[in-house]
Design an enzyme around this catalytic site. Structure first.
Site: not given
Ligand code: CMX
Length: 437
Positions: A240, A270, A317, A326, A372
């Protein structure tokens, strides 16, 4: 000039030579290297943006203008008898870097009071959306529609010195922030309360006024202040913030830039994750009936989600490597105000079971909860059970930080953003697996 604007003007004058010196005298100094994994992998960790408004440490969490969140909550002035500080005080802090005095806060509250009236056509725009439209679509469109109010665009068209662009950006930003609580609460009224509109009350601060327009009794005013403050900023690389900055770098006005950032916030990885957490929990609740799941049952729900190739919303994250402060601040609020809430017990159970499971699965770099994971539980407890609205609440808070950045972007003359892309062939040549042509 009003107090806040005068102070901001002085801060801008003091800061400009620092940026100019860095570019002119140290422009060739290397900040970071770029790997193939970063180029393909969403630029994770690449230091290529600058902001002084907030900084995110992977282990400590966010600092606003150098202050941790507990310090922000301790230092900012509070309305009489309130537990949470004025949101208006945070606007002052983010813009100037200084903690406002009581009288400086009154000036800002007054500024917002004068700017809060929402144009009539915005209600018509909201009313005209077809049923089942997501509240974030309506929110983004309502903001975009106000482009016609933009001083920035009018000044640009008339011809304005680029050194002065921050001024109309400031005017537009304050006008927009002042109106957002009413726009958001009207979207809520329209979608879930039969359109019963409650007009804003100029005698209230932003948090109390939002609670009033949402028709939610105390302590929802405290919830609103807490919510808007913790969601305001998370440095510049998140989707964002980056979207707002990117669109603003074309000299699009605040309405265009914030509408775009709202669209970025609306993705489930996000800001929409706060809605997804509640949707996921409701799925568990539906399966359990009135029973609270045991630890073993909850573990099974988590594994089922992971094994079906989905993420656990509210966990992980891109930068943080510890529990999000938070999250912790909201958890403390829950422990104080709603320790026996059933959904809170679910969320607490998740805090116990998810991190070890994510560690065992070994994929997520951060197995800990982000903000979140807690937001929706608090909203639900105080009667905002329509969880597709939660990201709009995130958007109201996040606008404060992004607008502050947009004003400073113009003040420091940050240019059009335009990184360079390359082809897969070129990456293979750089990797040495394909000969250079
Ligand atoms: N559940 C399951 N798998 C997860 C995970 C979760 N909560 N968080 C990360 N992973 C997985 C990723 O999907 C990725 O999988 P692949 O290798 O198969 O692609 C792997 O772990 C490595 O990811 P990462 O480097 O730890 O995390 P990223 O920087 O790529 O992504 C985020 C960060 C937030 C998108 C991810 O942790 C996620 O999808 N979380 C759940 C959604 C969420 O809560 N989003 C809100 C974040 C806060 C915000 O911006 O508001």
């Amino acid at each position: 000039m009003a107090g806040l604007k005068e102070k901001l003007h002085d801060k801008i004058q003091q800061h400009r030579p620092r940026t100019t010196k860095l570019i002119k005298e140290y422009g060739d100094v290397v900040v970071d290297k770029v790997t193939i994994a970063q180029v393909i992998g969403g630029m994770r960790g690449l230091k290529s943006l600058v902001t002084d408004i907030s900084y995110l440490d992977p282990n400590e969490g966010i600092r606003y203008r150098g202050y941790t969140l507990p310090e922000v909550f301790e230092k900012l002035p509070k309305p009489k008898g309130a537990e949470m500080p004025y949101v208006e005080g945070l606007v002052y802090l983010l813009l100037t870097g200084d903690v406002p005095t009581e009288s400086e806060i009154s000036d800002v509250v007054d500024e917002f009071r004068k700017r809060r009236i929402v144009p009539r056509y915005i209600y018509e725009v909201i009313d005209s959306f077809p049923c089942c439209s997501h509240p974030m679509t309506i929110f983004s469109s309502a903001i975009l529609t106000m482009h016609r109010e933009s001083f920035f665009s009018k000044k640009y068209e008339a011809g304005i010195n680029k050194l002065d662009l921050w001024d109309p950006m400031y005017e537009d930003s304050l006008n927009l922030i002042a109106k957002l609580p009413e726009i958001a609460s009207y979207i809520y009224a329209k979608l879930y309360r039969g359109g019963k509109r409650v007009q804003s009350n100029p005698s209230l601060d932003m948090g109390a006024d939002f609670a009033h327009m949402m028709m939610k009794p105390a302590p929802y005013d405290e919830v609103a202040r807490l919510h808007f403050i913790i969601h305001a900023d998370h440095e510049s690389g998140n989707v964002s913030a980056h979207t707002g900055h990117l669109v603003g770098s074309t000299l699009a006005d605040v309405y265009m830039s914030i509408s775009a950032m709202i669209n970025g916030l609306a993705g489930p990885l996000h800001g929409l994750a706060n809605q997804e957490v509640l949707r996921w929990l409701q799925g568990v609740k539906d399966k359990m009936g009135d029973e609270i799941p045991t630890e073993e049952e909850m573990k099974q729900f988590v594994w089922d989600t992971l094994n079906s190739g989905q993420v656990i919303p509210g966990y992980g994250h891109a930068v943080l490597r510890k529990t999000d402060p938070r999250y912790s601040i909201q958890r403390e609020f829950c422990l104080k105000h709603m320790p026996n809430d059933t959904l809170f017990k679910y969320v607490d159970l998740l805090y116990k079971v998810v991190p070890p499971i994510l560690k065992e699965q070994g994929k997520a770099k951060n197995p800990w909860p982000n903000l979140d994971a807690q937001t929706g539980v608090i909203q639900w407890h105080y009667g905002v059970t329509e969880y597709d609205f939660y990201t709009v609440l995130f958007g109201v808070g996040r606008t404060i930080g992004i607008a502050a950045n947009l004003i400073w972007d113009r003040a420091l003359l940050y240019p059009l953003e335009r990184p360079k892309s390359i082809t897969t062939d070129m990456l293979e040549q750089i990797a040495g697996i394909k000969p250079k042509k």
